[in-house]
Scaffold this motif. Structure first.
Motif, PDB file in Angstrom:
ATOM      1  N   PHE A  47       0.822  -1.205   0.000  1.00 31.18           N
ATOM      2  CA  PHE A  47       0.000   0.000   0.000  1.00 31.18           C
ATOM      3  C   PHE A  47       0.860   1.261   0.000  1.00 31.18           C
ATOM      4  O   PHE A  47       1.987   1.266   0.522  1.00 31.18           O
ATOM      5  CB  PHE A  47      -0.881   0.027   1.250  1.00 31.18           C
ATOM      6  CG  PHE A  47      -1.825  -1.134   1.357  1.00 31.18           C
ATOM      7  CD1 PHE A  47      -3.123  -1.043   0.875  1.00 31.18           C
ATOM      8  CD2 PHE A  47      -1.414  -2.328   1.934  1.00 31.18           C
ATOM      9  CE1 PHE A  47      -3.992  -2.118   0.968  1.00 31.18           C
ATOM     10  CE2 PHE A  47      -2.272  -3.413   2.035  1.00 31.18           C
ATOM     11  CZ  PHE A  47      -3.570  -3.308   1.552  1.00 31.18           C
ATOM     12  N   ASN A 330      -4.853   3.772  -1.940  1.00 28.99           N
ATOM     13  CA  ASN A 330      -4.022   3.894  -0.763  1.00 28.99           C
ATOM     14  C   ASN A 330      -4.482   2.852   0.263  1.00 28.99           C
ATOM     15  O   ASN A 330      -5.246   1.957  -0.099  1.00 28.99           O
ATOM     16  CB  ASN A 330      -4.138   5.318  -0.190  1.00 28.99           C
ATOM     17  CG  ASN A 330      -5.568   5.884  -0.350  1.00 28.99           C
ATOM     18  OD1 ASN A 330      -6.542   5.162  -0.555  1.00 28.99           O
ATOM     19  ND2 ASN A 330      -5.694   7.177  -0.265  1.00 28.99           N
ATOM     20  N   GLY A 336      -8.776   3.154  -1.041  1.00 23.59           N
ATOM     21  CA  GLY A 336      -8.266   2.125  -0.162  1.00 23.59           C
ATOM     22  C   GLY A 336      -9.283   1.108   0.295  1.00 23.59           C
ATOM     23  O   GLY A 336     -10.422   1.040  -0.181  1.00 23.59           O
TER      24      GLY A 336
END
Length: 366
Positions: A47, A330, A336
């Protein structure tokens, strides 16, 4: 921990066990010395952590993030850095040591949790892919911002000298623009030379040109480098309703027509078209023995979740076929798996955070 103790601790481990490459000990000099296609390279998956991405919202790095990433079985963190966090456009050579110590913490946390950490200059003197305003100088045209960029990379090279490349790499510039090869080559070679004057063995990642989508083919003879690609094609899927690309179609395309595969202007966009966009341009680099890692990829939270998941499945399948690692943009936030604020996801409470479990499971099997 005092910084000198931190550096000493980081430097003593010349051989470590890397997730994803078995349980044997691997010495970093053996891993990262050539660009030969037979060279063993860990498949790094993880990540981007954005704590130092924006000077106006910068924050301390959280141990919890590193713990979670490792707990899930990933082995990589990319840290996009804006030099404005520790310096400024007005005075390139003034440095805030306090902020650099906060980056030290991230490097130390990655070591503690056996994660490879990649430090990336997302904003460098004279260049950033997402400028909030026109910059007065151009890294690819002017000498002074290049000298300033060398100054900042020298700081990092000297600061982390002795940490094995199996634990730490440097990513020169985020998403170089569409410039002539010779202009990007000049910048890349100057920065690589500066880093390796201080730290000869440092592994260096070079983002592809054309915003990370095509390889820089003039650097095939430089040892110990990887080039970084992107996983955002087609943008209508990955950036649906995102304002910052400034593309009219992203804002006006009807949501009910957004599907995967995607039918657009009489053409079908599917796994094969993603291959042509994200993999085929890298064939000349790979054929020369070059290594590729996908430094950024992901899907914005306004894309319907069902569509996002179908597209991501194809994207990951393609990367897995190439044995390419990747780094999701992310961990927390709109691309994310944590606190992504998608309107069509049933979130799971995970350590006080909102987890998109379905997406996480896809990442884990990819």
């Amino acid at each position: 921990m005092k910084r000198r103790d931190f550096i000493r601790t980081m430097g003593v481990a010349s051989a470590i066990t890397l997730p994803g490459v078995g349980n044997r000990l691997i010495s970093s000099p053996d891993l990262f010395t050539t660009n030969n296609s037979n060279q063993l390279l860990p498949t790094w998956k993880g990540f981007n952590l954005l704590n130092k991405f924006n000077p106006d919202t910068q924050s301390d790095f959280s141990e919890k993030d590193f713990e979670i990433i490792a707990e899930w079985g990933f082995n990589f963190v990319r840290i996009p850095l804006s030099y404005w966090c520790w310096s400024s456009e007005e005075d390139w050579y003034n440095v805030d040591e306090k902020v650099l110590k906060e980056i030290d913490v991230a490097v130390d946390l990655a070591r503690q949790y056996n994660l490879h950490i990649n430090l990336n200059f997302h904003r460098a003197p004279g260049y950033c892919i997402n400028n909030p305003r026109p910059l007065p100088t151009n890294l690819f045209e002017d000498e002074e911002p290049l000298k300033a960029c060398q100054f900042h990379w020298r700081l990092f090279a000297e600061r982390y000298k002795g940490i094995p490349s199996s634990q730490l790499s440097f990513n020169l510039i985020n998403e170089a623009p569409s410039v002539e090869d010779e202009k990007y080559d000049r910048v890349a070679r100057r920065l690589i030379s500066t880093i390796r004057e201080a730290d000869p063995d440092r592994l260096i990642i070079i983002d592809g040109k054309d915003v990370g989508r095509t390889p820089l083919m003039t650097v095939t003879e430089i040892p110990n480098i990887i080039q970084s690609g992107r996983g955002y094609d087609p943008m209508l899927i990955s950036h649906f309703r995102a304002t910052w690309p400034g593309a009219k179609i992203l804002m006006e395309f009807p949501e009910e027509k957004l599907t995967w595969p995607l039918h657009l202007d009489g053409k079908v966009h599917d796994r094969q078209s993603v291959y042509q966009a994200c993999v085929a341009p890298w064939k000349p680099w790979v054929e020369k023995g070059g290594k590729v890692h996908i430094g950024e990829m992901g899907c914005y939270n306004q894309t319907p979740h069902k569509v996002a998941m179908a597209w991501l499945e194809d994207l990951f399948t393609i990367f897995r076929e190439q044995n390419w690692g990747w780094s999701l943009w992310n961990l927390h936030g709109s691309f994310g798996v944590l606190n992504s604020n998608r309107k069509d996801v049933k979130y799971e409470n995970y350590k006080g955070l909102l987890l998109d479990r379905e997406m996480l499971e896809l990442l884990k099997r990819s």
